[in-house]
Design a protein around this motif. Structure first.
Motif, mmCIF file in Angstrom:
data_model
loop_
_atom_site.group_PDB
_atom_site.id
_atom_site.type_symbol
_atom_site.label_atom_id
_atom_site.label_comp_id
_atom_site.label_asym_id
_atom_site.label_seq_id
_atom_site.Cartn_x
_atom_site.Cartn_y
_atom_site.Cartn_z
ATOM 1 N N UNK A 274 0.823 -1.210 0.000
ATOM 2 C CA UNK A 274 0.000 0.000 0.000
ATOM 3 C C UNK A 274 0.855 1.258 0.000
ATOM 4 N N UNK A 275 1.962 1.227 0.740
ATOM 5 C CA UNK A 275 2.877 2.368 0.743
ATOM 6 C C UNK A 275 3.382 2.622 -0.678
ATOM 7 N N UNK A 276 3.813 1.569 -1.357
ATOM 8 C CA UNK A 276 4.338 1.733 -2.703
ATOM 9 C C UNK A 276 3.244 2.162 -3.686
ATOM 10 N N UNK A 277 2.034 1.679 -3.490
ATOM 11 C CA UNK A 277 0.933 2.114 -4.347
ATOM 12 C C UNK A 277 0.703 3.614 -4.188
ATOM 13 N N UNK A 278 0.752 4.091 -2.952
ATOM 14 C CA UNK A 278 0.570 5.522 -2.702
ATOM 15 C C UNK A 278 1.686 6.337 -3.357
ATOM 16 N N UNK A 279 2.923 5.835 -3.270
ATOM 17 C CA UNK A 279 4.045 6.544 -3.897
ATOM 18 C C UNK A 279 3.861 6.583 -5.412
ATOM 19 N N UNK A 280 3.405 5.480 -6.008
ATOM 20 C CA UNK A 280 3.200 5.471 -7.453
ATOM 21 C C UNK A 280 2.075 6.412 -7.872
ATOM 22 N N UNK A 281 1.037 6.502 -7.051
ATOM 23 C CA UNK A 281 -0.031 7.464 -7.324
ATOM 24 C C UNK A 281 0.510 8.890 -7.277
ATOM 25 N N UNK A 282 1.360 9.167 -6.284
ATOM 26 C CA UNK A 282 1.996 10.487 -6.180
ATOM 27 C C UNK A 282 2.840 10.769 -7.424
ATOM 28 N N UNK A 283 3.611 9.767 -7.869
ATOM 29 C CA UNK A 283 4.480 9.955 -9.032
ATOM 30 C C UNK A 283 3.671 10.254 -10.292
ATOM 31 N N UNK A 284 2.626 9.487 -10.522
ATOM 32 C CA UNK A 284 1.848 9.631 -11.754
ATOM 33 C C UNK A 284 1.021 10.918 -11.777
ATOM 34 N N UNK A 285 0.466 11.292 -10.626
ATOM 35 C CA UNK A 285 -0.499 12.399 -10.615
ATOM 36 C C UNK A 285 0.077 13.730 -10.139
ATOM 37 N N UNK A 286 1.254 13.679 -9.488
ATOM 38 C CA UNK A 286 1.841 14.920 -8.967
ATOM 39 C C UNK A 286 3.262 15.129 -9.483
ATOM 40 N N UNK A 287 4.119 14.170 -9.244
ATOM 41 C CA UNK A 287 5.549 14.337 -9.573
ATOM 42 C C UNK A 287 5.784 14.505 -11.074
ATOM 43 N N UNK A 288 5.252 13.586 -11.895
ATOM 44 C CA UNK A 288 5.510 13.642 -13.335
ATOM 45 C C UNK A 288 4.907 14.878 -14.001
ATOM 46 N N UNK A 289 3.674 15.298 -13.652
ATOM 47 C CA UNK A 289 3.103 16.481 -14.318
ATOM 48 C C UNK A 289 3.673 17.819 -13.824
ATOM 49 N N UNK A 290 4.417 17.814 -12.714
ATOM 50 C CA UNK A 290 4.833 19.076 -12.090
ATOM 51 C C UNK A 290 5.809 19.835 -12.987
ATOM 52 N N UNK A 291 5.483 21.086 -13.313
ATOM 53 C CA UNK A 291 6.317 21.897 -14.210
ATOM 54 C C UNK A 291 7.120 22.955 -13.472
ATOM 55 N N UNK A 292 6.761 23.224 -12.226
ATOM 56 C CA UNK A 292 7.430 24.296 -11.497
ATOM 57 C C UNK A 292 6.856 25.676 -11.796
ATOM 58 N N UNK A 293 5.835 25.729 -12.641
ATOM 59 C CA UNK A 293 5.161 26.996 -12.956
ATOM 60 C C UNK A 293 3.852 27.032 -12.164
ATOM 61 N N UNK A 294 3.710 28.056 -11.311
ATOM 62 C CA UNK A 294 2.604 28.071 -10.369
ATOM 63 C C UNK A 294 1.238 28.090 -11.054
ATOM 64 N N UNK A 295 1.137 28.837 -12.143
ATOM 65 C CA UNK A 295 -0.175 28.941 -12.810
ATOM 66 C C UNK A 295 -0.598 27.624 -13.473
ATOM 67 N N UNK A 296 0.378 26.723 -13.714
ATOM 68 C CA UNK A 296 0.051 25.425 -14.310
ATOM 69 C C UNK A 296 -0.433 24.414 -13.272
ATOM 70 N N UNK A 297 -0.205 24.736 -11.996
ATOM 71 C CA UNK A 297 -0.432 23.720 -10.960
ATOM 72 C C UNK A 297 -1.851 23.815 -10.399
ATOM 73 N N UNK A 298 -2.465 22.653 -10.279
ATOM 74 C CA UNK A 298 -3.784 22.556 -9.652
ATOM 75 C C UNK A 298 -3.639 21.803 -8.339
ATOM 76 N N UNK A 299 -4.166 22.377 -7.278
ATOM 77 C CA UNK A 299 -4.064 21.762 -5.952
ATOM 78 C C UNK A 299 -4.472 20.288 -6.016
ATOM 79 N N UNK A 300 -3.612 19.429 -5.461
ATOM 80 C CA UNK A 300 -3.899 17.997 -5.473
ATOM 81 C C UNK A 300 -4.328 17.556 -4.084
ATOM 82 N N UNK A 301 -5.455 16.881 -4.033
ATOM 83 C CA UNK A 301 -5.966 16.362 -2.767
ATOM 84 C C UNK A 301 -5.631 14.873 -2.667
#
Length: 553
Positions: A274-301
């Motif tokens: 479950x820990x690894x599943x959570x990390x993979x979810x973070x990678x796919x939905x937050x880490x990989x799309x992150x551009x470092x540009x604030x206006x591109x970022x949508x708050x992730x819950x």
């Protein structure tokens, strides 16, 4: 090239990585490069996790390997503890890090066994894949395997990898020449050389920097394009532990602050999937799309009930009360996510700066490896070095750069022409002790053992270049000679047993015609081949001895 190479029909490149592994293959007569993208439970990805799951605590049988061995999608109804914990990061035991920093291996399992088991499982898939494509292929006789390895591997690490590959059924004998090695930085450089034309960089003498951003490490090397599509090395390789998984580690540190250290510890021990599943979810939905540009970022819950429901059982006290109030949702805002990246990217920027400041003009910089796909990393690198290096780019399929470069190397093993030595090499001599020499180093026959340098670290050497020395008797009636070969990370050395000296091996050869006394000589040479050093010594009667050592770059 040796005669054995004439039998080769298919070349297979294996990138056995710390966190992810992959393979590619090609037929020599029709060199279409195919990178495997079909794995257990996964299709379309160029790599799978370097992870094993055993069926029982005695590690008698592998039940899962790759991605299925690591991540488990949680079920709210079934919150049972996991079976045996997945085994991962076992490749790190081959490296030169202190034992205290190496990841633990479960009691009863040796890391060599884990490497062998992983290579065996991958080998089954490799054989099935290539034999499906070429049914008449004799795998053991007609296949060349190129395995990419970290540049800092020792002679012992190479020997272990050979032994594991043999036990895994990839090669017929441990000494088989049908297993060759290429360092990861060299493989990345060869891959990048194939895309230089796309950037109109075809002039001999063009220098380019490769920044290989993997999961665990980032490695850098500067290469020079030579005539006839060959490569030279310009500077010593550099690197550090600042790959993409360190962003994941920052995410886990953040979670610890939200749910408590003890909750994460229990999760690691009892529900690792479950820990690894959570990390993979973070990678796919937050880490990989992150551009470092604030206006591109949508708050992730981050909905813990969805991605890691068992954490509710492990969280206590004020942390539990706060999360219950927030309905077990943790907000990942822009600044928080940026803070996961910045310490890691800061290290990479310092590494790049040091390479570029070595005084060699770089026409291009290529970012390869899985982490190089990060838009934020790309932007930071371009912002920092765009004025210094005009061409900064990410080649197609950067996560497959090493495995595809290894394939190119296997198809043309003369691609690498020069290397920069990371060690100083020499031999032990025993001249006359003289006043001024340390008294405690005086040995029998009024001699002293010294280190005699053959070639210094930092020297650019051609493949198959020789460095030689004529040797004479230490004793007038000497009938045999012992040549002890050493290396040191220093630019020179005085004595074979001083700190940093490491003995590579020893050659013993007859010293004939003792009646000639000191008027005799032996010829000793070191030759730097593709991935080995050859030590060779011959006497005046033509008798010779030699030995091979892996070239640690």
């Amino acid at each position: 090239m040796a005669d054995w190479n004439n039998d080769i029909r298919v070349v297979i490149s294996i990138d056995f990585g710390t966190t992810y592994s992959g393979f590619a293959y090609s037929n020599k007569l029709n060199p279409e490069h195919i990178t495997n993208d079909t794995w257990p439970d996964r299709i379309g990805q160029l790599k799978t996790n370097s992870v094993l799951q055993y069926s029982d605590s005695k590690f008698t049988q592998v039940s899962e390997w790759g991605c299925p061995a690591l991540a488990q999608k949680p079920s709210r109804r079934n919150q049972k503890k996991n079976g045996p914990k997945p085994v991962e990061l076992f490749k790190l035991h081959l490296g030169n890090m202190p034992d205290s920093e190496k990841p633990p291996i479960p009691k009863g399992l040796d890391y060599k066994r884990a490497i062998t088991d992983y290579l065996r499982e991958m080998g089954k898939l490799i054989k099935e894949t290539v034999e499906m494509r070429w049914p008449n292929l004799d795998f053991m006789s007609q296949v060349l395997i190129v395995m990419t390895v970290p540049a800092e591997y020792s002679e012992q690490a190479y020997a272990i990898m050979r032994d594991c590959a043999h036990k895994a059924g990839l090669i017929r004998t441990k000494e088989s020449e049908k297993l060759q090695f290429s360092t990861e930085p060299e493989a990345a450089a060869i891959y990048c050389m194939t895309v230089l034309k796309e950037h109109f960089l075809t002039d001999v003498g063009t220098n380019f920097l490769i920044v290989d951003c993997g999961g665990g490490t980032v490695d850098l090397t500067t290469r020079e394009l030579l005539a006839d599509q060959r490569l030279g090395e310009v500077t010593e390789r550099t690197g550090d532990f600042c790959g993409g998984t360190y962003v994941d580690k920052e995410f886990i540190k953040f979670l610890k602050r939200k749910v408590g250290d003890s909750a994460i510890k229990l999760l690691e021990e009892q529900n690792y999937g479950q820990l690894q599943y959570m990390i993979q979810e973070f990678c796919m939905k937050v880490k990989l799309p992150f551009t470092g540009v604030k206006k591109d970022y949508k708050l992730f819950e981050l909905d813990l009930e969805e991605v890691c429901p068992v954490l509710k059982q492990y969280t206590t006290g004020a942390a539990k009360a706060k999360l219950e109030k927030d309905e077990w949702i943790i907000d990942l805002d822009f600044e928080t996510v940026k803070s996961f990246f910045d310490p890691v990217i800061g290290k990479i920027i310092r590494l790049v700066s040091n390479q570029l400041n070595n005084g060699n003009d770089c026409s291009a910089m290529f970012l390869v490896g899985g982490f190089s796909e990060s838009k934020y990393l790309q932007r930071r690198i371009k912002d920092e070095f765009g004025m210094q290096v005009k061409n900064i780019s990410v080649p197609k399929q950067p996560q497959a750069a090493i495995v595809r470069g290894g394939l190119e190397y296997g198809l043309n093993m003369k691609t690498i022409k020069t290397r920069v030595l990371k060690w100083t090499y020499g031999i032990e001599l025993s001249p006359q002790w003289k006043p001024g020499d340390p008294p405690e180093r005086r040995i029998s026959h009024n001699r002293i053992d010294i280190f005699s340098k053959l070639v210094s670290r930092g020297t650019v050497v051609d493949v198959d270049q020789e460095f030689g020395k004529d040797l004479y008797p230490s004793i007038e009636d000497q009938t045999a000679a012992s040549m002890k070969i050493y290396k040191t990370p220093e630019t020179d050395g005085k004595y074979p047993n001083e700190p940093g000296m490491e003995k590579l091996g020893e050659l013993i050869l007859d010293f004939p015609e003792s009646y000639l006394g000191y008027n005799r000589k032996l010829r000793f040479t070191l030759t730097f081949g593709q991935m080995e050093i050859r030590a060779y010594c011959t006497n005046q009667n033509g008798k010779s001895v030699d030995a091979m050592f892996n070239l640690e770059l």
